[in-house]
Design a protein around this motif. Structure first.
Motif, PDB file in Angstrom:
ATOM      1  N   UNK A 135       1.917  -0.067  -4.816  1.00  0.00           N
ATOM      2  CA  UNK A 135       1.397  -0.744  -3.625  1.00  0.00           C
ATOM      3  C   UNK A 135       1.557  -2.256  -3.769  1.00  0.00           C
ATOM      4  N   UNK A 136       1.174  -2.791  -4.912  1.00  0.00           N
ATOM      5  CA  UNK A 136       1.276  -4.238  -5.120  1.00  0.00           C
ATOM      6  C   UNK A 136       2.717  -4.719  -5.018  1.00  0.00           C
ATOM      7  N   UNK A 137       3.647  -3.960  -5.569  1.00  0.00           N
ATOM      8  CA  UNK A 137       5.059  -4.357  -5.514  1.00  0.00           C
ATOM      9  C   UNK A 137       5.595  -4.313  -4.089  1.00  0.00           C
ATOM     10  N   UNK A 138       5.172  -3.327  -3.320  1.00  0.00           N
ATOM     11  CA  UNK A 138       5.608  -3.242  -1.921  1.00  0.00           C
ATOM     12  C   UNK A 138       5.031  -4.389  -1.103  1.00  0.00           C
ATOM     13  N   UNK A 139       3.762  -4.734  -1.361  1.00  0.00           N
ATOM     14  CA  UNK A 139       3.137  -5.869  -0.663  1.00  0.00           C
ATOM     15  C   UNK A 139       3.867  -7.160  -1.000  1.00  0.00           C
ATOM     16  N   UNK A 140       4.171  -7.358  -2.271  1.00  0.00           N
ATOM     17  CA  UNK A 140       4.876  -8.572  -2.689  1.00  0.00           C
ATOM     18  C   UNK A 140       6.230  -8.690  -1.984  1.00  0.00           C
ATOM     19  N   UNK A 141       6.954  -7.573  -1.882  1.00  0.00           N
ATOM     20  CA  UNK A 141       8.261  -7.593  -1.212  1.00  0.00           C
ATOM     21  C   UNK A 141       8.116  -7.956   0.260  1.00  0.00           C
ATOM     22  N   UNK A 142       7.093  -7.406   0.920  1.00  0.00           N
ATOM     23  CA  UNK A 142       6.881  -7.696   2.340  1.00  0.00           C
ATOM     24  C   UNK A 142       6.494  -9.154   2.549  1.00  0.00           C
ATOM     25  N   UNK A 143       5.607  -9.659   1.696  1.00  0.00           N
ATOM     26  CA  UNK A 143       5.154 -11.048   1.845  1.00  0.00           C
ATOM     27  C   UNK A 143       6.297 -12.026   1.558  1.00  0.00           C
ATOM     28  N   UNK A 144       7.142 -11.695   0.589  1.00  0.00           N
ATOM     29  CA  UNK A 144       8.290 -12.552   0.309  1.00  0.00           C
ATOM     30  C   UNK A 144       9.239 -12.580   1.494  1.00  0.00           C
ATOM     31  N   UNK A 145       9.464 -11.413   2.100  1.00  0.00           N
ATOM     32  CA  UNK A 145      10.354 -11.364   3.267  1.00  0.00           C
ATOM     33  C   UNK A 145       9.756 -12.159   4.427  1.00  0.00           C
ATOM     34  N   UNK A 146       8.458 -12.019   4.616  1.00  0.00           N
ATOM     35  CA  UNK A 146       7.798 -12.730   5.719  1.00  0.00           C
ATOM     36  C   UNK A 146       7.904 -14.239   5.546  1.00  0.00           C
ATOM     37  N   UNK A 147       7.729 -14.717   4.315  1.00  0.00           N
ATOM     38  CA  UNK A 147       7.718 -16.161   4.082  1.00  0.00           C
ATOM     39  C   UNK A 147       9.075 -16.796   4.344  1.00  0.00           C
ATOM     40  N   UNK A 148      10.145 -16.025   4.208  1.00  0.00           N
ATOM     41  CA  UNK A 148      11.473 -16.580   4.417  1.00  0.00           C
ATOM     42  C   UNK A 148      12.046 -16.347   5.796  1.00  0.00           C
ATOM     43  N   UNK A 149      11.348 -15.576   6.613  1.00  0.00           N
ATOM     44  CA  UNK A 149      11.875 -15.173   7.915  1.00  0.00           C
ATOM     45  C   UNK A 149      11.462 -16.149   9.010  1.00  0.00           C
ATOM     46  N   UNK A 150      12.394 -16.462   9.900  1.00  0.00           N
ATOM     47  CA  UNK A 150      12.122 -17.350  11.034  1.00  0.00           C
ATOM     48  C   UNK A 150      12.376 -16.609  12.336  1.00  0.00           C
ATOM     49  N   UNK A 151      11.602 -16.933  13.358  1.00  0.00           N
ATOM     50  CA  UNK A 151      11.764 -16.305  14.666  1.00  0.00           C
ATOM     51  C   UNK A 151      11.724 -17.371  15.746  1.00  0.00           C
ATOM     52  N   UNK A 152      12.720 -17.322  16.618  1.00  0.00           N
ATOM     53  CA  UNK A 152      12.860 -18.304  17.698  1.00  0.00           C
ATOM     54  C   UNK A 152      13.009 -17.557  19.021  1.00  0.00           C
ATOM     55  N   UNK A 153      12.441 -18.137  20.088  1.00  0.00           N
ATOM     56  CA  UNK A 153      12.429 -17.450  21.370  1.00  0.00           C
ATOM     57  C   UNK A 153      12.756 -18.408  22.517  1.00  0.00           C
TER      58      UNK A 153
END
Length: 281
Positions: free
Chosen positions: A141-159
């Motif tokens: 669980x901790x490893x999956x959370x870390x992967x998700x949080x890392x992806x979130x921190x690097x992701x940008x969204x523009x609209x």
């Protein structure tokens, strides 16, 4: 029955159904209230119906899933063999979905880590996929959370939106910003910043705004290996054309998704939305 870490998200991740099935991801639906009808996003209301309602200026609101719905979901996932659950959701600045999940997690039959990703749409979807890949490889669980949080921190969204009026009505952007955009007859570009929708730039025409959206997304991608999602509401031709141009401008792109947003996001942006999510791997 194999024991595994399960991934739960919500309907605003806008992951393709086949992708969710392949990776074993479960999505809890948010609700769209159209007139006096409460409808689950993704199954009970189409984006076409939503766009027509907005164009006719029918009252449309949205609401979070209930804690009971989350509790039922966690129970079913646990019964399917999950030894732990990672529950990833859209920004708590935009919805009470995260809070509902936290309440339900306290009574879940297996440990549940609820994560406010600070994102929405495929920015959230990419987080869920990152977590699912770790879980499929036998991660904790901790490893999956870390992967998700890392992806979130690097992701940008523009609209890009045709008008800020829908965001103003739903309280997702300040009335002063919306009024300024209307008074100047500008086409706004927005970004997700700190989990909130913020005004990024004001451009004079729709064509220039879309060109600028493309430029910003390509610059953000640079030469890194990235996944990209292009979203739209009732603008499939513009979305397809934008995706084609980005595919040319970003040669290092991995997966490139083109999809229409669901009714929850559409209710707050209105028809004509174009969005680009850039997510480094």
């Amino acid at each position: 029955m194999s024991r595994h870490v399960a991934i739960v998200t919500d309907s605003t991740a806008y992951l393709p159904p086949r992708t969710m099935e392949r990776h074993g991801i479960t999505a809890v639906p948010l609700t769209v209230v159209l007139g006096d009808q409460a409808l689950d996003e993704g199954t009970e209301i189409s984006t076409r119906s939503l766009a027509q309602a907005l164009q006719r200026r029918r009252p449309v609101t949205t609401s979070r899933p209930s804690p009971r719905l989350f509790a039922d979901t966690y129970r079913k996932v646990a019964e399917s063999g999950a030894c732990g659950i990672v529950s990833l959701h859209l920004s708590a600045e935009l919805s009470g979905t995260y809070d509902a999940a936290v309440l339900a997690a306290r009574e879940a039959p297996v440990p549940v880590r609820v994560v406010d990703t600070g994102t929405v749409a495929m920015a959230l979807g990419f987080c869920a996929l990152a977590a699912a890949e770790v879980a499929e490889a036998g991660g904790t669980v901790d490893e999956a959370v870390t992967a998700a949080e890392k992806r979130a921190s690097g992701t940008s969204a523009y609209f890009y939106v045709d008008t800020l009026d829908y965001l103003r009505r739903g309280g997702r952007i300040g009335a002063a910003q919306a009024l300024l955009g209307s008074a100047l007859a500008v086409k706004p570009l927005l970004q997700l910043d700190g989990g909130r929708i913020e005004l990024l730039e004001k451009v004079r025409t729709a064509s220039r705004a879309i060109a600028r959206l493309e430029e910003i997304a390509a610059d953000r991608a640079g030469s890194a290996k990235v996944d990209i999602a292009v979203h739209h509401l009732a603008a499939p031709e513009r979305a397809a054309a934008l995706a084609d141009r980005l595919r040319t401008r970003v040669p290092s792109v991995g997966d490139l998704h083109v999809s229409e947003v669901g009714a929850v996001i559409g209710a707050h942006t209105g028809p004509g939305l174009l969005g680009v999510v850039v997510s480094p791997r």
